[in-house]
Scaffold this motif. Structure first.
Motif, mmCIF file in Angstrom:
data_model
loop_
_atom_site.group_PDB
_atom_site.id
_atom_site.type_symbol
_atom_site.label_atom_id
_atom_site.label_comp_id
_atom_site.label_asym_id
_atom_site.label_seq_id
_atom_site.Cartn_x
_atom_site.Cartn_y
_atom_site.Cartn_z
ATOM 1 N N UNK A 139 -13.065 -9.841 -24.343
ATOM 2 C CA UNK A 139 -11.837 -9.925 -23.552
ATOM 3 C C UNK A 139 -11.542 -8.600 -22.876
ATOM 4 N N UNK A 140 -11.739 -7.521 -23.584
ATOM 5 C CA UNK A 140 -11.547 -6.185 -22.995
ATOM 6 C C UNK A 140 -12.468 -5.981 -21.791
ATOM 7 N N UNK A 141 -13.724 -6.396 -21.953
ATOM 8 C CA UNK A 141 -14.688 -6.247 -20.855
ATOM 9 C C UNK A 141 -14.239 -7.025 -19.629
ATOM 10 N N UNK A 142 -13.769 -8.254 -19.806
ATOM 11 C CA UNK A 142 -13.352 -9.084 -18.678
ATOM 12 C C UNK A 142 -12.138 -8.489 -17.972
ATOM 13 N N UNK A 143 -11.132 -8.060 -18.722
ATOM 14 C CA UNK A 143 -9.898 -7.527 -18.136
ATOM 15 C C UNK A 143 -10.157 -6.213 -17.430
ATOM 16 N N UNK A 144 -10.873 -5.314 -18.082
ATOM 17 C CA UNK A 144 -11.091 -3.979 -17.520
ATOM 18 C C UNK A 144 -12.024 -4.011 -16.304
ATOM 19 N N UNK A 145 -13.140 -4.711 -16.432
ATOM 20 C CA UNK A 145 -14.096 -4.733 -15.321
ATOM 21 C C UNK A 145 -13.527 -5.441 -14.098
ATOM 22 N N UNK A 146 -12.719 -6.474 -14.302
ATOM 23 C CA UNK A 146 -12.102 -7.148 -13.156
ATOM 24 C C UNK A 146 -11.185 -6.193 -12.403
ATOM 25 N N UNK A 147 -10.389 -5.413 -13.124
ATOM 26 C CA UNK A 147 -9.507 -4.438 -12.471
ATOM 27 C C UNK A 147 -10.315 -3.396 -11.709
ATOM 28 N N UNK A 148 -11.410 -2.926 -12.295
ATOM 29 C CA UNK A 148 -12.240 -1.918 -11.629
ATOM 30 C C UNK A 148 -12.881 -2.479 -10.362
ATOM 31 N N UNK A 149 -13.418 -3.685 -10.446
ATOM 32 C CA UNK A 149 -14.092 -4.282 -9.294
ATOM 33 C C UNK A 149 -13.112 -4.552 -8.157
ATOM 34 N N UNK A 150 -11.967 -5.120 -8.472
ATOM 35 C CA UNK A 150 -10.998 -5.459 -7.420
ATOM 36 C C UNK A 150 -10.345 -4.217 -6.837
ATOM 37 N N UNK A 151 -10.152 -3.186 -7.643
ATOM 38 C CA UNK A 151 -9.637 -1.920 -7.099
ATOM 39 C C UNK A 151 -10.645 -1.308 -6.139
ATOM 40 N N UNK A 152 -11.923 -1.384 -6.465
ATOM 41 C CA UNK A 152 -12.950 -0.878 -5.560
ATOM 42 C C UNK A 152 -13.011 -1.654 -4.263
ATOM 43 N N UNK A 153 -12.864 -2.961 -4.328
ATOM 44 C CA UNK A 153 -12.874 -3.770 -3.107
ATOM 45 C C UNK A 153 -11.658 -3.477 -2.229
ATOM 46 N N UNK A 154 -10.492 -3.314 -2.872
ATOM 47 C CA UNK A 154 -9.291 -2.995 -2.105
ATOM 48 C C UNK A 154 -9.428 -1.641 -1.428
ATOM 49 N N UNK A 155 -9.968 -0.686 -2.154
ATOM 50 C CA UNK A 155 -10.184 0.637 -1.567
ATOM 51 C C UNK A 155 -11.185 0.599 -0.429
ATOM 52 N N UNK A 156 -12.252 -0.203 -0.561
ATOM 53 C CA UNK A 156 -13.249 -0.308 0.509
ATOM 54 C C UNK A 156 -12.638 -0.924 1.756
ATOM 55 N N UNK A 157 -11.773 -1.920 1.573
ATOM 56 C CA UNK A 157 -11.110 -2.523 2.733
ATOM 57 C C UNK A 157 -10.212 -1.552 3.457
ATOM 58 N N UNK A 158 -9.491 -0.723 2.715
ATOM 59 C CA UNK A 158 -8.621 0.283 3.337
ATOM 60 C C UNK A 158 -9.436 1.328 4.092
ATOM 61 N N UNK A 159 -10.588 1.698 3.553
ATOM 62 C CA UNK A 159 -11.459 2.657 4.239
ATOM 63 C C UNK A 159 -11.912 2.118 5.592
ATOM 64 N N UNK A 160 -12.295 0.849 5.607
ATOM 65 C CA UNK A 160 -12.794 0.265 6.853
ATOM 66 C C UNK A 160 -11.695 0.188 7.918
ATOM 67 N N UNK A 161 -10.467 -0.085 7.493
ATOM 68 C CA UNK A 161 -9.375 -0.156 8.463
ATOM 69 C C UNK A 161 -9.090 1.192 9.101
ATOM 70 N N UNK A 162 -9.187 2.251 8.316
ATOM 71 C CA UNK A 162 -8.874 3.586 8.827
ATOM 72 C C UNK A 162 -10.055 4.242 9.530
ATOM 73 N N UNK A 163 -11.259 3.710 9.357
ATOM 74 C CA UNK A 163 -12.442 4.356 9.946
ATOM 75 C C UNK A 163 -12.552 4.131 11.445
ATOM 76 N N UNK A 164 -12.010 3.044 11.974
ATOM 77 C CA UNK A 164 -12.119 2.760 13.401
ATOM 78 C C UNK A 164 -13.532 2.448 13.848
ATOM 79 N N UNK A 165 -14.274 1.723 13.028
ATOM 80 C CA UNK A 165 -15.666 1.399 13.348
ATOM 81 C C UNK A 165 -15.728 0.314 14.419
ATOM 82 N N UNK A 166 -16.920 0.200 15.045
ATOM 83 C CA UNK A 166 -17.109 -0.773 16.118
ATOM 84 C C UNK A 166 -18.066 -1.908 15.733
ATOM 85 N N UNK A 167 -18.696 -1.804 14.568
ATOM 86 C CA UNK A 167 -19.645 -2.849 14.160
ATOM 87 C C UNK A 167 -19.517 -3.116 12.665
#
Length: 401
Positions: A139-167
């Motif tokens: 249970x600890x593994x499921x709760x902790x790893x889910x938070x880590x994975x989703x926090x990383x995805x949220x952070x990656x999305x914010x990076x892409x918005x601020x980067x101003x990429x074209x592709x």
């Protein structure tokens, strides 16, 4: 030469007679038959069904959202959409969330602070506190790893918005500058069952043989009040060596069936990793089964009543699992306990079976374990002969008195 052949024929005849005698006794004894037949057949199915899901899914958690921002709601939504976590409750504060954990209603807490959205919008680092129930590691593994994975995805999305990429390619590089390929070796599903069940199957074989042999010995002691373990009026029971081999032939036939079922049928039925070559598996199981039989015959000298062996073997079953190095790294086990583990065939039987069945090791790669199993089989054979010889002398002594 003829004298030697006659003696050999006599030895062989006595061994077969004792084998038939022991087989009849085992078949008539429901308790011994249960441990030698029913337990190896039924227990693996029970354990395998329990752990067949391999990992936990939809672990209930409670969320304390003090931010109430769009970003916090997005994080909660992403966590709830994952297969491992189910956001079941929302709490006003941490105390309320802790009460849910203490009542075992949920297994974890996600605490999102009030400045979560503001800090992210200002380009600062935000935090999410994760509280887990550590009484169940899955249970600890499921709760902790889910938070880590989703926090990383949220952070990656914010990076892409601020980067101003074209592709999209530039977005992918921004989100993950260094690509990592995660390859699960020897346990593709990453499941608990595939990790632990191979060890449990080998320990179960040792336990079943030791319990059956010990219960048969306890029954014999109860029937002979003067301590006599063998019928002194039967001419076929004329030596400890013949008695040990005759009994071993009986238990070996049942052990061979149980070993084949546990090592080949059960993993196939429940889709556990099975990479063992047939001959490699045979040459591993042969000394392991023999070592377990002679170990059980040696330990049976401690059994005075039928019930004693159950208390003895059940007591050591969990420590034996730890000593194999499956649930705890072998290198982290203290030297004293590693020395104790060398006394049990299960230690090297489990390690050899996991290496050939889960890792695809060859016979040459498990030779150290096989050599030790043969040494254990020979040592316990000698000890069993000494024990039976001592009991034989006691029986004759009390019989003469």
């Amino acid at each position: 030469m003829s004298l030697f052949l006659n003696r050999l024929r006599e030895h062989f005849s006595d061994v077969l007679y004792i084998w038939r005698h022991e087989m009849v006794k085992v078949v008539k004894d429901e308790g011994v038959l249960m441990f030698l037949v029913i337990v190896p057949l039924a227990y693996p199915l029970l354990y395998s069904w329990v752990y067949n899901n391999e990992s936990l899914h939809e672990v209930p958690v409670v969320v304390v959202d003090q931010s109430h921002s769009a970003l916090s709601r997005q994080f909660i939504k992403d966590c709830n959409a994952s297969p491992d976590v189910n956001v079941k409750y929302y709490a006003e504060d941490l105390d309320e969330a802790r009460s849910l954990v203490s009542r075992q209603i949920v297994k974890g807490i996600y605490l999102i602070p009030a400045d979560f959205g503001e800090r992210i919008n200002r380009g600062e680092q935000a935090t999410v506190s994760v509280y887990c129930d550590m009484s169940l590691m899955l249970a600890y593994k499921a709760v902790y790893q889910t938070a880590m994975v989703e926090a990383g995805r949220l952070g990656a999305g914010l990076k892409m918005k601020k980067a101003g990429n074209f592709s999209k390619r530039e977005d992918a590089i921004t989100a993950q500058p260094l690509a990592v390929d995660d390859v699960a070796m020897f346990n593709p599903s990453g499941g608990y069952g595939s990790c632990v069940l191979p060890a449990v199957l080998m320990i179960l074989l040792q336990q079943a043989l030791a319990l059956g042999i010990g219960m048969a010995a306890g029954t014999t002691r109860e029937r002979h009040r003067n301590g006599q373990l063998i019928p002194d009026d039967d001419p076929h029971f004329r030596g400890a060596y013949r008695i040990v081999w005759g009994k071993a032939l009986c238990y070996g036939m049942m052990g061979a069936v149980a070993a084949a079922y546990l090592s080949m049928a059960v993993p196939r039925m429940f889709s556990f990793p099975q990479m063992a070559n047939g001959w490699t598996l045979f040459w591993m199981l042969l000394p392991y089964t023999m070592a377990c039989i002679f170990f059980g015959m040696t330990v049976s000298c401690l059994v005075r009543y039928r019930e004693n062996v159950m208390l003895l073997m059940v007591f050591v079953s969990v420590p034996l699992l730890f000593l194999t190095g499956v649930s705890w790294p072998q290198s982290s086990i203290p030297g004293y306990w590693q020395g104790v583990s060398w006394l049990f065939p299960s230690t090297f039987g489990v390690r050899a079976f996991i290496r050939i069945n889960s890792m695809g090791a060859t016979l040459n790669q498990i030779l150290p374990e096989i050599r030790i199993l043969w040494i254990q089989a020979a040592a316990y054979l000698g000890m069993a002969c000494l024990v039976y010889r001592h009991q034989f002398r006691l029986a004759r002594k009390y019989g003469n008195n």
